[in-house]
Design an enzyme around this catalytic site. Structure first.
Site, short mmCIF file in Angstrom:
data_model
loop_
_atom_site.label_atom_id
_atom_site.label_comp_id
_atom_site.label_asym_id
_atom_site.label_seq_id
_atom_site.Cartn_x
_atom_site.Cartn_y
_atom_site.Cartn_z
N ASP A 223 -1.79 -0.97 5.92
CA ASP A 223 -1.94 -0.52 7.20
C ASP A 223 -3.26 -0.55 7.68
O ASP A 223 -3.74 0.27 8.44
CB ASP A 223 -1.36 1.06 7.30
CG ASP A 223 -1.99 2.25 6.66
OD1 ASP A 223 -2.43 3.21 6.95
OD2 ASP A 223 -2.36 1.99 5.31
N ASP B 111 0.03 5.21 1.04
CA ASP B 111 -0.32 6.25 2.11
C ASP B 111 -0.58 5.56 3.13
O ASP B 111 -1.54 4.56 3.37
CB ASP B 111 -1.52 6.92 1.76
CG ASP B 111 -1.39 7.94 0.36
OD1 ASP B 111 -0.34 8.59 0.12
OD2 ASP B 111 -2.13 7.44 -0.57
N ASP C 85 0.80 -1.15 0.00
CA ASP C 85 0.06 0.09 0.02
C ASP C 85 0.88 1.14 -0.24
O ASP C 85 2.14 1.21 0.19
CB ASP C 85 -0.90 -0.08 1.31
CG ASP C 85 -1.61 1.24 1.40
OD1 ASP C 85 -2.33 1.53 0.50
OD2 ASP C 85 -1.65 1.74 2.53
#
Length: 238
Positions: A174, A15, A13
């Site tokens: 995240d 951001d 991922d």
């Protein structure tokens, strides 16, 4: 940390996983809102909205303002958001501590891609500013709403492009959409402790998922893995 010997590639991922881009996303969003005569939002508020891409981000902001926008208004806000992002993709944020070392350490051992809900053009701009783009074999951004995680579309596309089975592609993210997309695609997943969305994960992770406390932990586990494949880097892959 689970055994990574079966892993042949890694999908990150963007951001909240590779880069702390929240300050720049906030700047672009607030610039778009200001151009429309709307009030700004603080960093903590915007950070909590990150993860579903700019259209969802803008929708969150307008909902908070109790505005039901028409298509033209949303399109103008998105156009301004994109322009500010491309002009300063990572001016106030930066790469998370240990990520540069992680990516450099993996670059000659495992192919890496980014799988993000940020549109591809914006994602590439951020990765270029972060200095990470040359190490990547591809950038898979959500250029349509139905491609966004938790849908498995981007992960399956990444696996196909890399020539690896989904069960050998590790998704590192995240937030819940990363884990759910991995589950839907049949990929193993790792939840990082340093990102934006980990607080939304219950104690019990989905099957084939585990927690990563630091980039160094992931690097050490991956460097001991087998089944490494070689692919061209993004710098030479046109």
């Amino acid at each position: 940390m689970k055994d990574l010997r079966a892993i042949e590639a890694i999908a990150f991922d963007l951001d909240g996983t590779l880069v702390d881009s929240a300050p720049d996303i906030r700047h672009a969003l607030n610039a778009a809102l200001e151009a429309a005569g709307l009030a700004h939002f603080d960093l903590d508020t915007v950070r909590a909205w990150i993860g579903d891409g700019p259209d969802a981000l803008i929708a969150q902001a307008l909902c908070r303002h109790e505005i039901d926008p028409d298509e033209a208004m949303h399109a103008q806000l998105r156009k301004t958001f994109d322009a500010y992002t491309l002009a300063a993709p990572l001016q106030s944020g930066g790469v998370f501590h240990g990520i540069a070392e992680l990516v450099a350490g993996l670059a000659r051992r495992l192919p890496m891609v980014v799988v993000t809900n940020k549109p591809t053009a914006l994602a590439r701009a951020v990765l270029r500013a972060a200095g990470l783009l040359p190490c990547l074999s591809g950038v898979h951004g959500a250029d349509a709403a139905d491609q966004r995680k938790p849908a498995p579309f981007l992960l399956l596309a990444a696996a196909q492009r890399l020539g690896v089975a989904p069960e050998r592609l590790l998704m590192v993210g995240d937030a819940p959409p990363d884990l759910l997309a991995a589950q839907a695609a049949g990929c193993p997943a790792a939840l990082v402790a340093w990102g934006y969305g980990g607080h939304a994960i219950a104690k019990a992770l989905p099957p084939r998922a585990w927690r990563v406390e630091t980039p160094q932990q992931l690097l050490l586990a991956a460097l001991g893995s087998r089944g490494v494949r070689g692919v061209r880097s993004e710098a030479t892959n046109h």
